[in-house]
Design an enzyme around this catalytic site. Structure first.
Site, PDB file in Angstrom:
ATOM      1  N   LYS A 123       0.849  -1.186   0.000  1.00  0.00           N
ATOM      2  CA  LYS A 123       0.000   0.000   0.000  1.00  0.00           C
ATOM      3  C   LYS A 123       0.890   1.244   0.000  1.00  0.00           C
ATOM      4  CE  LYS A 123      -1.911   2.724   2.868  1.00  0.00           C
ATOM      5  NZ  LYS A 123      -1.743   3.961   2.070  1.00  0.00           N
ATOM      6  N   GLU A 148      10.092   1.020  10.525  1.00  0.00           N
ATOM      7  CA  GLU A 148      11.119   2.063  10.404  1.00  0.00           C
ATOM      8  C   GLU A 148      10.385   3.377  10.608  1.00  0.00           C
ATOM      9  OE1 GLU A 148      12.846   5.026   9.173  1.00  0.00           O
ATOM     10  OE2 GLU A 148      13.029   4.168   7.159  1.00  0.00           O
ATOM     11  N   CYS A 189      13.220  10.761   7.682  1.00  0.00           N
ATOM     12  CA  CYS A 189      13.069  10.225   9.044  1.00  0.00           C
ATOM     13  C   CYS A 189      14.355  10.385   9.831  1.00  0.00           C
ATOM     14  CB  CYS A 189      12.625   8.773   8.979  1.00  0.00           C
ATOM     15  SG  CYS A 189      13.584   7.826   7.806  1.00  0.00           S
ATOM     16  N   GLU A 193       9.354  15.689  16.172  1.00  0.00           N
ATOM     17  CA  GLU A 193       9.756  15.541  14.773  1.00  0.00           C
ATOM     18  C   GLU A 193       8.908  16.510  13.934  1.00  0.00           C
ATOM     19  OE1 GLU A 193       8.853  11.793  12.774  1.00  0.00           O
ATOM     20  OE2 GLU A 193      10.791  11.936  11.773  1.00  0.00           O
TER      21      GLU A 193
END
Ligand code: ADP
Length: 490
Positions: free
Chosen positions: A187, A262, A296, A393
């Protein structure tokens, strides 16, 4: 948009439907969603909006390919050859794939061509070489027996990827899965489905048998969640936010699926006074602003030793001022728009928070232009550890600079975060560099460099930045089951 003339024409969008068992089909519901060009805020194409019904069909196709189809009988070496063929086709189509990635994601075409595509192709080739090298062991046990282990594919894998590196994330996930002999239901992120669908077409052209790779575009809570809950899926590989990973972990608990994650980070990038400051400044700028800050592992907490702080900040400001924002399809563009309105709004909110928390915004701090989700490269100084711009973040072009005085202090502060994806240290003192590398709690540490990726080098997070590793030989672990076979010799 105020930019130089775009030199690359927008590519043709060819695949917009679900890819199930080798067929391109609309969603069972007939629904579609718009994928948006973040540089213009206008729709590029309508894409099939898959949900549980489509996921069911895709899992069935993947299961059939795994257990009954050509894939279940193919020689491992031929499996590797098909992966090489896919990599070759991607290389032949590199310019077009890069342009499609740039159009859908907003990343500069020059980055897509120099980084995303070559790394993705390399990853497929690296894992193609593993297809026929997945050996078990022979094990001496007590008694007159012969015991050996087999390494078998974990089965049907559900792979859910984000929007920041769509092609590359697909390759990181397909590479080990195909090498191990698994079949796939992927997906892609709802913001960026186009290149993954194009890769599906190239996989088909490469001769990868029907049903081995299935792609269901759609939203996370519908298509994504159905994949996670499906009892016919053996493993989920997910890249995205930790909050989503928590939902996935809970949804997957019913069927006890194997999980690899991750996730995000707030990676410390530590610059000592004895570093090559020119290289450290260029590296620190790249560490955060590359890919519009949407990495990331972005070096978003920049710790600078007090004695060089002001000089170092001046260098960073100068780089921000000369950074070229513009049309992602213009090869001269260095920074494109953020991926969508939601990310754009979130980043601007964090810039407000930084200002209100008392940090000094010494560069950028606002929207750029009037159309598209562009944000100026933004730099905050005077950031302290507890400020939200130092803990959260942001996933955008917003760099927080923090001062430090000594090694022990900076290691403690670097580790004072629930994340642990990456870290970097800049110094000419080799002992200090390795000391920091050993002490910092992160899955990857770069010394005098940043964002150096290679298919052979494992990547993944400590703490809340992930579970398991991708890339390298270790990246295969989660795609293989170990079976122990014991034969009586009497
Ligand atoms: P981001 O904030 O980077 O978009 P997300 O974690 O929300 O990160 O998205 C990463 C991927 O996870 C996307 O493909 C998204 O559609 C998918 N996703 C989001 N929510 C869920 C969910 N509940 N179950 C499965 N997948 C999800």
């Amino acid at each position: 948009m105020a930019t130089a003339s775009p030199t690359i024409a927008p590519p043709t969008v060819r695949q917009t439907q679900c890819f199930i068992g080798g067929q391109w089909v609309p969603a069972q519901s007939g629904k579609t969603f718009d994928t948006i060009n973040p540089a213009t805020e206008e729709p590029i194409a309508q894409v099939a909006e898959g949900d549980a019904a489509d996921v069911n069909l895709a899992v069935e196709a993947a299961r059939n390919a795994l257990e009954n189809g050509e894939w279940s009988r193919i020689d491992a070496r031929d499996r590797g050859a098909l992966m090489h063929r896919l990599a070759d086709l991607m290389e032949e189509e590199l310019d077009e794939l890069a342009a499609l990635e740039s159009l859908d994601n907003g990343k500069p075409i020059s980055d897509a061509k120099a980084a995303d595509l070559p790394l993705a192709i390399d990853c497929l080739r690296y894992y193609a070489g593993y297809a026929d090298k997945l050996h078990g062991q022979t094990i001496p046990i007590r008694g007159n027996y012969f015991t050996y282990t087999r390494r078998e594919p974990v089965g049907v894998v559900g792979q859910i990827i984000p929007w920041n590196f769509p092609i590359l994330m697909a390759a990181w996930k397909w590479g080990p899965a195909l090498a191990a002999g698994c079949t796939i239901v992927m997906k892609p992120a709802e913001q960026t489905p186009l290149t993954c669908l194009r890769m599906g077409r190239l996989a088909q052209k490469a001769g990868i048998p029907d049903g081995v790779i299935n792609i269901i575009p759609g939203y996370g809570p519908t298509a994504g969640a159905s994949l996670v809950k499906h009892p016919g899926v053996d493993k989920i590989a997910f890249t995205g936010e930790y909050l989503t990973a928590q939902i996935i972990m809970s949804d997957a608990s019913q069927t006890l699926k194997r999980l690899t994650f991750e996730l995000g980070g707030k990676s410390p990038n530590i610059v000592f006074a004895d570093a090559d400051l020119e290289a450290a400044a260029a590296g620190s700028h790249f560490a955060l602003y590359f890919n519009q800050g949407q990495c990331c592992c972005a070096g978003s907490r920049l710790f600078v030793e007090e004695s060089i702080h002001d000089e170092f900040v001046e260098r960073l400001i100068a780089m921000n001022q000369s950074r070229k924002l513009g049309d992602p399809l213009d090869p001269a563009t260095e920074q494109g728009p953020q991926v969508d309105q939601a990310q754009f709004d979130k980043i601007l909110k964090y810039i407000d928070i930084g200002n209100n928390e008392g940090a000094q915004c010494v560069s950028g701090g606002a929207r750029w232009g009037e159309q598209g989700y562009y944000i100026e490269p933004t730099l905050f100084t005077g950031v302290t550890d507890e400020m939200k711009i130092a803990t959260d973040e942001i996933f955008g072009p917003v760099l927080s600079v923090l001062k430090f005085k000594d090694v022990g202090e900076v290691i403690d502060r670097a580790n004072n975060t629930p994340y642990g994806l990456a870290a970097a240290v800049w110094t000419r003192d080799i002992g200090k560099a390795h000391h920091v590398a050993a002490k910092v709690k992160a899955g990857t540490v770069w010394i005098n460099c940043y964002d150096v990726f290679d298919a052979a080098a494992p990547f993944g997070g400590f703490k809340m930045s992930g579970m398991g590793r991708e890339l390298g030989e270790r990246g295969l672990d989660a795609y293989l089951e170990s079976k122990t076979v014991t034969v009586a010799l009497d």
